[in-house]
Design an enzyme around this catalytic site. Structure first.
Site, PDB file in Angstrom:
ATOM      1  N   LYS A 138      52.124 -19.228  86.205  1.00  0.00           N
ATOM      2  CA  LYS A 138      50.771 -19.446  86.733  1.00  0.00           C
ATOM      3  C   LYS A 138      50.814 -19.687  88.247  1.00  0.00           C
ATOM      4  CE  LYS A 138      48.981 -21.219  82.339  1.00  0.00           C
ATOM      5  NZ  LYS A 138      48.147 -22.283  81.677  1.00  0.00           N
ATOM      6  N   TYR A 198      41.688 -15.293  78.219  1.00  0.00           N
ATOM      7  CA  TYR A 198      41.337 -16.626  77.711  1.00  0.00           C
ATOM      8  C   TYR A 198      40.047 -16.620  76.896  1.00  0.00           C
ATOM      9  CZ  TYR A 198      45.033 -18.973  80.393  1.00  0.00           C
ATOM     10  OH  TYR A 198      46.250 -19.422  80.877  1.00  0.00           O
ATOM     11  N   ARG A 231      57.470 -27.143  81.166  1.00  0.00           N
ATOM     12  CA  ARG A 231      56.352 -27.998  81.605  1.00  0.00           C
ATOM     13  C   ARG A 231      56.801 -29.441  81.782  1.00  0.00           C
ATOM     14  NH1 ARG A 231      52.145 -25.235  77.332  1.00  0.00           N
ATOM     15  NH2 ARG A 231      51.264 -23.621  78.684  1.00  0.00           N
ATOM     16  N   ASN A 267      49.863 -26.065  84.540  1.00  0.00           N
ATOM     17  CA  ASN A 267      51.036 -26.392  83.727  1.00  0.00           C
ATOM     18  C   ASN A 267      52.109 -25.298  83.773  1.00  0.00           C
ATOM     19  OD1 ASN A 267      49.644 -24.535  82.248  1.00  0.00           O
ATOM     20  ND2 ASN A 267      49.381 -25.793  80.422  1.00  0.00           N
ATOM     21  N   HIS A 297      52.267 -19.764  80.972  1.00  0.00           N
ATOM     22  CA  HIS A 297      51.561 -19.379  79.744  1.00  0.00           C
ATOM     23  C   HIS A 297      52.546 -18.634  78.854  1.00  0.00           C
ATOM     24  CE1 HIS A 297      48.747 -17.427  76.988  1.00  0.00           C
ATOM     25  NE2 HIS A 297      49.477 -16.342  77.172  1.00  0.00           N
ATOM     26  N   GLU A 327      47.365  -9.653  74.468  1.00  0.00           N
ATOM     27  CA  GLU A 327      47.635 -10.023  75.861  1.00  0.00           C
ATOM     28  C   GLU A 327      48.474  -8.961  76.581  1.00  0.00           C
ATOM     29  OE1 GLU A 327      49.380 -13.921  75.505  1.00  0.00           O
ATOM     30  OE2 GLU A 327      47.503 -14.803  74.788  1.00  0.00           O
TER      31      GLU A 327
HETATM   32  P1  IDP Z   1      48.561 -23.459  75.822  1.00  0.00           P
HETATM   33  O1  IDP Z   1      48.670 -22.813  77.178  1.00  0.00           O
HETATM   34  O2  IDP Z   1      49.594 -24.531  75.646  1.00  0.00           O
HETATM   35  O3  IDP Z   1      48.536 -22.451  74.697  1.00  0.00           O
HETATM   36  P2  IDP Z   1      45.698 -23.775  75.362  1.00  0.00           P
HETATM   37  O4  IDP Z   1      45.092 -24.861  74.528  1.00  0.00           O
HETATM   38  O5  IDP Z   1      45.701 -22.383  74.806  1.00  0.00           O
HETATM   39  O6  IDP Z   1      47.168 -24.240  75.780  1.00  0.00           O
HETATM   40  O7  IDP Z   1      44.891 -23.793  76.735  1.00  0.00           O
HETATM   41  C1  IDP Z   1      45.061 -22.737  77.660  1.00  0.00           C
HETATM   42  C2  IDP Z   1      45.228 -23.327  79.035  1.00  0.00           C
HETATM   43  O8  IDP Z   1      44.022 -24.004  79.403  1.00  0.00           O
HETATM   44  C3  IDP Z   1      46.310 -24.401  79.137  1.00  0.00           C
HETATM   45  O9  IDP Z   1      47.612 -23.871  79.316  1.00  0.00           O
HETATM   46  C4  IDP Z   1      45.840 -25.184  80.346  1.00  0.00           C
HETATM   47  O10 IDP Z   1      46.146 -24.467  81.550  1.00  0.00           O
HETATM   48  C5  IDP Z   1      44.332 -25.162  80.153  1.00  0.00           C
HETATM   49  N1  IDP Z   1      43.861 -26.321  79.396  1.00  0.00           N
HETATM   50  C6  IDP Z   1      43.969 -26.542  78.074  1.00  0.00           C
HETATM   51  N2  IDP Z   1      43.394 -27.691  77.702  1.00  0.00           N
HETATM   52  C7  IDP Z   1      42.902 -28.213  78.832  1.00  0.00           C
HETATM   53  C8  IDP Z   1      42.166 -29.418  79.098  1.00  0.00           C
HETATM   54  O11 IDP Z   1      41.883 -30.235  78.218  1.00  0.00           O
HETATM   55  N3  IDP Z   1      41.795 -29.623  80.394  1.00  0.00           N
HETATM   56  C9  IDP Z   1      42.109 -28.752  81.387  1.00  0.00           C
HETATM   57  N4  IDP Z   1      42.790 -27.601  81.170  1.00  0.00           N
HETATM   58  C10 IDP Z   1      43.179 -27.335  79.911  1.00  0.00           C
HETATM   59 MG    MG Z   2      47.100 -20.994  74.248  1.00  0.00          MG
END
Ligand code: IDP
Ligand code: MG
Length: 140
Positions: free
Chosen positions: A11, A51, A104, A118, A121, A132
């Site tokens: 990212k 997304y 992470r 973070n 992805h 994707e």
């Molecule tokens: P993942 O990347 O671990 O699969 P997902 O729940 O699919 O997590 O969420 C996609 C991305 O959205 C996360 O990697 C993070 O960058 C962002 N994200 C997820 N939950 C939150 C939140 O509660 N607040 C802010 N950003 C979030």
């Molecule tokens: Mg995800």
């Protein structure tokens, strides 16, 4: 045999901090193959597709803003159970609580950006990976 392909993104936080090499190192050390790699600043349209499952959630717009803010490294990887395996390498979504030893957990920081920044992805299922890869590497 369950050789899989997965879509990994370094990212904009990871790219700008020069962490692409470290992420690639961990992927290769694990034994996954690098199939394709591209540096690009994604369009909001691509990110809306990528997304789509999060559309309407409170973090969706900030997430798209962040992801469109600069270059990312898109990486297509291949290997035995690499979808699950890369998720394990990446660690939990929240970099503050992601386990040490994970990407992470070791490299993600809480910059007051909540969970958004973070570092990486990784596709979360075979269906997501297929969808994707079509977005990021339509030619493959
Ligand atoms: P993942 O990347 O671990 O699969 P997902 O729940 O699919 O997590 O969420 C996609 C991305 O959205 C996360 O990697 C993070 O960058 C962002 N994200 C997820 N939950 C939150 C939140 O509660 N607040 C802010 N950003 C979030
Ligand atoms: Mg995800």
């Amino acid at each position: 045999m369950s050789t899989q392909r997965s879509l990994v993104l370094v990212k904009p936080d990871g790219f700008s901090r020069g962490l692409t090499g470290e992420v690639l190192r961990r992927i290769e050390a694990k034994g996954y193959r690098l199939v394709a790699l591209q540096i690009l600043t994604p369009s909001r349209e691509m990110l809306g597709l990528h997304y789509a499952e999060h559309e309407g959630k409170p973090f969706f717009e900030p997430l798209v803003d962040f992801m469109a803010s600069g270059p990312v490294t898109a990486i297509l990887i291949e290997g035995e159970r690499c979808i699950e395996g890369f998720r394990s390498l990446a660690g939990a979504t929240d970099p503050t609580t992601a386990a040490p030893g994970t990407i992470r957990g070791d490299l993600g920081r809480d910059w007051g950006h909540s969970v958004t920044q973070n570092v990486v992805h990784g596709s979360d299922s075979a269906e997501s990976a297929e969808r994707e890869i079509e977005i990021w590497f339509p030619e493959l």
